[in-house]
Motif scaffolding. Structure first.
Motif, PDB file in Angstrom:
ATOM      1  N   UNK A   1       0.182  -6.725   6.464  1.00 53.95           N
ATOM      2  CA  UNK A   1       0.067  -6.360   5.068  1.00 53.95           C
ATOM      3  C   UNK A   1      -1.096  -5.412   4.813  1.00 53.95           C
ATOM      4  N   UNK A   2      -0.806  -4.318   4.142  1.00 52.56           N
ATOM      5  CA  UNK A   2      -1.774  -3.309   3.705  1.00 52.56           C
ATOM      6  C   UNK A   2      -2.366  -2.460   4.822  1.00 52.56           C
ATOM      7  N   UNK A   3      -1.857  -2.591   6.045  1.00 55.06           N
ATOM      8  CA  UNK A   3      -2.261  -1.604   7.059  1.00 55.06           C
ATOM      9  C   UNK A   3      -1.683  -0.234   6.714  1.00 55.06           C
ATOM     10  N   UNK A   4      -0.637  -0.217   5.879  1.00 54.03           N
ATOM     11  CA  UNK A   4      -0.121   1.069   5.414  1.00 54.03           C
ATOM     12  C   UNK A   4      -1.201   1.834   4.651  1.00 54.03           C
ATOM     13  N   UNK A   5      -2.037   1.129   3.920  1.00 56.24           N
ATOM     14  CA  UNK A   5      -3.131   1.767   3.185  1.00 56.24           C
ATOM     15  C   UNK A   5      -4.187   2.311   4.159  1.00 56.24           C
ATOM     16  N   UNK A   6      -4.444   1.573   5.212  1.00 60.24           N
ATOM     17  CA  UNK A   6      -5.451   2.016   6.184  1.00 60.24           C
ATOM     18  C   UNK A   6      -5.035   3.329   6.836  1.00 60.24           C
ATOM     19  N   UNK A   7      -3.782   3.424   7.215  1.00 59.68           N
ATOM     20  CA  UNK A   7      -3.318   4.664   7.842  1.00 59.68           C
ATOM     21  C   UNK A   7      -3.337   5.827   6.846  1.00 59.68           C
ATOM     22  N   UNK A   8      -2.994   5.552   5.598  1.00 55.91           N
ATOM     23  CA  UNK A   8      -2.994   6.619   4.605  1.00 55.91           C
ATOM     24  C   UNK A   8      -4.426   7.092   4.312  1.00 55.91           C
ATOM     25  N   UNK A   9      -5.379   6.183   4.382  1.00 59.44           N
ATOM     26  CA  UNK A   9      -6.777   6.575   4.221  1.00 59.44           C
ATOM     27  C   UNK A   9      -7.215   7.538   5.322  1.00 59.44           C
TER      28      UNK A   9
ATOM     29  N   UNK B   1      10.667  -1.212   0.327  1.00 63.61           N
ATOM     30  CA  UNK B   1      10.110  -0.757  -0.942  1.00 63.61           C
ATOM     31  C   UNK B   1      10.955   0.383  -1.516  1.00 63.61           C
ATOM     32  N   UNK B   2      10.895   0.601  -2.824  1.00 66.73           N
ATOM     33  CA  UNK B   2      11.671   1.682  -3.434  1.00 66.73           C
ATOM     34  C   UNK B   2      11.196   3.052  -2.965  1.00 66.73           C
ATOM     35  N   UNK B   3      12.053   4.039  -3.128  1.00 65.79           N
ATOM     36  CA  UNK B   3      11.770   5.371  -2.600  1.00 65.79           C
ATOM     37  C   UNK B   3      10.531   5.983  -3.221  1.00 65.79           C
ATOM     38  N   UNK B   4      10.270   5.673  -4.508  1.00 65.16           N
ATOM     39  CA  UNK B   4       9.106   6.273  -5.150  1.00 65.16           C
ATOM     40  C   UNK B   4       7.790   5.719  -4.616  1.00 65.16           C
ATOM     41  N   UNK B   5       7.838   4.623  -3.871  1.00 66.20           N
ATOM     42  CA  UNK B   5       6.609   4.078  -3.272  1.00 66.20           C
ATOM     43  C   UNK B   5       6.096   4.966  -2.148  1.00 66.20           C
ATOM     44  N   UNK B   6       6.984   5.835  -1.615  1.00 70.20           N
ATOM     45  CA  UNK B   6       6.586   6.821  -0.610  1.00 70.20           C
ATOM     46  C   UNK B   6       5.886   6.203   0.608  1.00 70.20           C
ATOM     47  N   UNK B   7       6.493   5.156   1.113  1.00 66.45           N
ATOM     48  CA  UNK B   7       5.991   4.547   2.338  1.00 66.45           C
ATOM     49  C   UNK B   7       5.020   3.420   2.137  1.00 66.45           C
ATOM     50  N   UNK B   8       4.564   3.199   0.921  1.00 65.69           N
ATOM     51  CA  UNK B   8       3.691   2.061   0.641  1.00 65.69           C
ATOM     52  C   UNK B   8       4.531   0.808   0.383  1.00 65.69           C
ATOM     53  N   UNK B   9       4.013  -0.314   0.808  1.00 63.09           N
ATOM     54  CA  UNK B   9       4.667  -1.580   0.544  1.00 63.09           C
ATOM     55  C   UNK B   9       3.722  -2.564  -0.102  1.00 63.09           C
ATOM     56  N   UNK B  10       4.211  -3.773  -0.319  1.00 61.72           N
ATOM     57  CA  UNK B  10       3.410  -4.877  -0.831  1.00 61.72           C
ATOM     58  C   UNK B  10       2.750  -4.527  -2.178  1.00 61.72           C
ATOM     59  N   UNK B  11       3.537  -3.960  -3.084  1.00 58.27           N
ATOM     60  CA  UNK B  11       2.979  -3.601  -4.394  1.00 58.27           C
ATOM     61  C   UNK B  11       2.446  -4.846  -5.092  1.00 58.27           C
ATOM     62  N   UNK B  12       1.220  -4.741  -5.564  1.00 59.41           N
ATOM     63  CA  UNK B  12       0.544  -5.838  -6.247  1.00 59.41           C
ATOM     64  C   UNK B  12       0.437  -5.490  -7.728  1.00 59.41           C
ATOM     65  N   UNK B  13       1.141  -6.211  -8.612  1.00 59.67           N
ATOM     66  CA  UNK B  13       1.141  -5.858 -10.032  1.00 59.67           C
ATOM     67  C   UNK B  13      -0.006  -6.479 -10.830  1.00 59.67           C
ATOM     68  N   UNK B  14      -0.847  -7.275 -10.171  1.00 59.14           N
ATOM     69  CA  UNK B  14      -1.880  -8.015 -10.892  1.00 59.14           C
ATOM     70  C   UNK B  14      -3.155  -7.177 -11.005  1.00 59.14           C
ATOM     71  N   UNK B  15      -3.623  -6.991 -12.202  1.00 61.23           N
ATOM     72  CA  UNK B  15      -4.850  -6.241 -12.423  1.00 61.23           C
ATOM     73  C   UNK B  15      -4.737  -4.837 -11.866  1.00 61.23           C
ATOM     74  N   UNK B  16      -5.749  -4.436 -11.108  1.00 57.95           N
ATOM     75  CA  UNK B  16      -5.741  -3.112 -10.492  1.00 57.95           C
ATOM     76  C   UNK B  16      -4.808  -3.049  -9.294  1.00 57.95           C
ATOM     77  N   UNK B  17      -4.417  -4.216  -8.802  1.00 55.96           N
ATOM     78  CA  UNK B  17      -3.570  -4.247  -7.608  1.00 55.96           C
ATOM     79  C   UNK B  17      -4.343  -4.058  -6.327  1.00 55.96           C
TER      80      UNK B  17
END
Length: 765
Positions: free
Chosen positions: A133-141, A312-328
């Motif tokens: 979970x959220x390693x997708x963010x690490x690679x995008x960084x 995840x939906x196409x508009x997520x553009x490769x990101x997953x695990x969307x967190x809708x709470x607060x800032x996410x």
């Protein structure tokens, strides 16, 4: 009115039954209709057509990088927090360590698959495992770094190097770094990771019937699964899978099946890390070292988190695990459900993890996400700063898998040793991290860059440097004649060379003829290598080697490894000549001989096949429920063979009598020892019928249709080349009346490929 077969009223895509305009789904595929079909197409992955950089020489490009500037760029990026994904403690170092750890941590010793070598973390299923979970963010960084260096820096190298840089900016002295990992360009469809029931969810949300239950105490290496269970569900996946259940990298941090029992967790950790080629000290070093940094995230209930990247939906553009709470993200981040940090200084290398673990009593509590974790019993215990809220201090946290290191007697001894000798602990973690992130890279010839350590590690299967001149064409001719005059049979010479070379596995680049480990423990005593015959062959070859080397006046020598391969080449040439085709088998000298002192016998023994269709070997004692032909396909894939190469090698090896026990299964010829296409002619002939010997359908009689006499016998690994549609069409090519010469030349080419698989000293891979 909606049609009955389309209640949602959705349009249908004309391709594969995919629905358009709503939920995505596909109709039945080939493997749904025919689940027993052998997927021969798995041999044809990693095609150059899929690689947009197939025209580039990665080694040359990487070596042109200003390596120190690259590291400076990475380190600067790790200290620049982004609003879209804020850094914990304003430092992305811990996040990159986790990403690198999880990329490398998929490695398993049983078949060498997994690891960081191709950056498979970018593709399904690994990119969508809940443990990632959220390693997708690490690679995008890291994308700005990848963008700057482009084709000169693979994702696979960047992910590991970012982990190293993360450690270094927090004052940890890394042991070294070797580049040279080549990226994959498509998902790995051949590696079995366990039943894919995950759907982006923890396995505890999967029906119990989907898991393999059992208890580690009952486990015996090479059994399919745990046998028996005094308690509920501990080790869920069958051997050789390294994680404790599907979608994990190692073990469940809350304990087996979330049971919160540290003793059970310790047993699970020991087995899982052993399957990863790690001993007890390395295991403690990795856990204690890794948990010295950063924090775990569990601020939001898991049922609020969106789908994994692949769903995840196409508009997520490769990101997953969307967190809708607060800032996410930031203070609201959710990853594994456990919340908090292990230390008072989460961005500084020190020994406070072990001081806290052993110095405090711990009690179970629940995280905000409802996960089991531990907090100090003493309310006056030290606090840890909040990762995002300035001035806020939080309770320390431990996972069940951390408490396991305290309650297990052996792990605790190691913890105490590390606690009392911080320098020793630092060195142990440094070496274990280096092993973790380089374990699947193979020999050091493949390592690139200025930070490759001079030390040779036993897990690298080291070989001595060659300190003598190579033999030339005249020497090869002399040695060939001596081999022909030695009295050794074609079958025996072929067996020795094939046994030496074919143990290679491309997954972690281990094995192969180089080093002549076929003459050492444990390989020389593997039953599939005909140990008694092998001993006689090796003694004869050593006599030839000794005589030849003693007659040289200069610095020229021949190694036993080269002589083993040359013996096989000579035998193939003779077998072809006896079949009426003159051919020269390529031979490239330069192999060296290693020693038993440079061989990790226990680790190397994992290269022993449980089933090897090339030799019609299948170990029924292992208890695998997988048909031998499927394991055979796996063996071919580990040798990087194409379907034609696999087919032609089997046809040749059969007529050259390579069955491990000298049985006649598949030896469809009246001219054994000659390199004929007889195997294919019999296999495709309608003059015979194929009759199972019993209900198991493991052995078969090849009976004459006219009269019913049994002419030959066969195994599943023989008949699959006539049964599978793709393989049969290849077999028919070699069975044709005009195919003998093509067969010999194609066999020789495939033979040479296998003999050269481990020659990283002369090839660029």
């Amino acid at each position: 009115m909606k049609p009955l077969n389309n209640p949602e009223g959705l349009e249908k895509c004309p391709f594969m039954g995919t629905r358009v305009g709503g939920a995505i789904g596909t109709g039945p595929q080939n493997d749904d209709w025919w689940p027993n079909r052998l997927q021969v197409e798995l041999l044809h992955q990693e095609q150059p057509a899929a690689n947009p950089l197939s025209d580039e020489n990665y080694k040359e490009l990487f070596n042109k990088i200003d390596f120190q500037q690259l590291k400076q760029d990475i380190k600067a990026l790790l200290l620049e927090s982004k609003d879209w994904w804020p850094a914990d403690y304003a430092n992305y170092g811990p996040q990159m360590i986790r990403m690198a750890w999880h990329s490398a941590g998929t490695y398993r010793i049983a078949d060498g698959r997994g690891g960081a070598g191709q950056a498979m973390q970018r593709f399904a299923p690994i990119n969508s495992w809940w443990d990632n979970g959220n390693t997708d963010k690490s690679r995008r960084l890291l994308w700005p770094i990848k963008k700057k260096y482009g084709s000169a820096l693979s994702w696979a190298d960047l992910i590991v190097l970012a982990g190293n840089c993360g450690l270094e900016i927090m004052n940890f002295p890394t042991f070294g770094f070797g580049g040279g990992r080549r990226d994959a360009w498509e998902p790995d469809r051949s590696t079995y990771w366990g039943p894919e029931f995950w759907n982006g969810k923890p396995v505890d949300q999967v029906p119990a019937s989907a898991n393999h239950k059992g208890h580690p105490d009952e486990m015996v290496h090479n059994n399919l699964r745990w046998q028996g269970s005094p308690k509920e569900a501990y080790f869920d996946l069958e051997n050789p899978l390294a994680a404790s259940h599907q979608a994990l990298i190692y073990v469940n941090p809350e304990g087996p099946a979330n049971n919160g029992d540290p003793h059970d967790s310790a047993r699970e950790i020991r087995e899982s890390f052993a399957r990863m080629a790690m001993g007890d000290e390395e295991t403690v070093a990795l856990i204690a070292g890794g948990h010295a940094f950063g924090k775990s995230h569990g601020m939001v209930a898991p049922d609020k988190i969106g789908a994994a990247p692949e769903a995840a939906p196409i508009h997520a553009q490769g990101f997953g695990w969307h967190n809708p709470v607060g800032s996410g993200n930031g203070a609201n981040t959710m990853t594994n459900g456990i919340e908090g940090s292990w230390t008072q200084n989460p961005t500084q290398w020190d020994n406070t993890y072990l001081e806290n673990l052993l110095g405090h009593d711990w009690k179970k509590v629940e995280s905000p996400a409802g996960a089991t974790q531990w907090t100090p019993v003493d309310p006056n215990a030290p606090k840890t700063p909040d990762a995002h809220i300035a001035g806020q201090m939080n309770n320390l946290m431990m996972m069940t898998s951390d408490i396991a290191l305290k309650v297990d007697p052996e792990y605790r001894k190691i913890c105490e040793k590390f606690l009392n000798d911080f320098d020793y602990f630092t060195d142990a973690f440094s070496r274990a991290w280096y092993k973790l992130t380089h374990r699947d890279m193979g020999p050091k010839e493949r390592y690139l860059g200025p930070e490759v350590p001079a030390d040779n590690m036993i897990w690298q299967d080291p070989r001595p440097d060659r300190k003598y001149d190579l033999i030339d064409e005249s020497d090869v001719a002399t040695l060939k004649q001596q081999l022909l005059d030695s009295g050794l049979t074609v079958s025996a010479l072929v067996s020795a060379a094939w046994s030496a070379a074919s143990v290679y596995r491309h997954s972690d680049k281990r094995g192969g003829a180089n080093g002549a480990r076929i003459g050492l423990e444990p390989q020389n005593n593997w039953e599939m290598n005909r140990p008694e015959e092998l001993s006689r062959v090796l003694q004869t070859l050593r006599d030839i080697q000794s005589k030849f080397n003693s007659q040289q006046t200069g610095n020229k020598q021949v190694s036993l490894a080269d002589l083993i391969v040359l013996g096989g080449c000579v035998a193939v040439e003779k077998a072809a000549r006896d079949a009426g085709v003159s051919v020269t088998v390529p031979f490239t000298p330069g192999r060296v001989d290693t020693t038993l002192e440079l061989t990790d016998v226990e680790s190397f023994n994992w290269l022993k096949p449980v089933s090897d269709g090339f030799k019609n070997y299948h170990n029924d004692k292992v208890g695998y429920r997988v048909p031998p032909e499927r394991i055979f396909l796996d063996r071919a894939q580990l040798l990087t063979l194409t379907a034609p190469e696999w087919t032609v090698l089997v046809g040749g090896l059969r007529v050259l009598e390579q069955n491990y026990d000298y049985a006649k299964h598949g030896v469809f010829t009246e001219r054994p020892g000659q390199l004929t296409n007889d195997f294919f002619q019999v296999l495709t002939s309608m003059d015979y019928e194929w009759v199972p010997q019993d209900q198991r359908e493991m052995l078969f009689n090849i009976n004459e249709r006219n009269g019913g006499a049994t002419r030959y016998t066969a195994t599943r690994c023989d008949l699959i080349f006539g049964s599978n549609a793709q393989l049969r069409n290849i077999a028919e090519v070699y069975a044709a009346d005009d195919a003998q010469e093509r067969f010999v030349h194609d066999f020789v080419a495939a033979w040479n490929k296998v003999m050269m698989l481990d020659r990283y000293d002369v090839k660029d891979e």
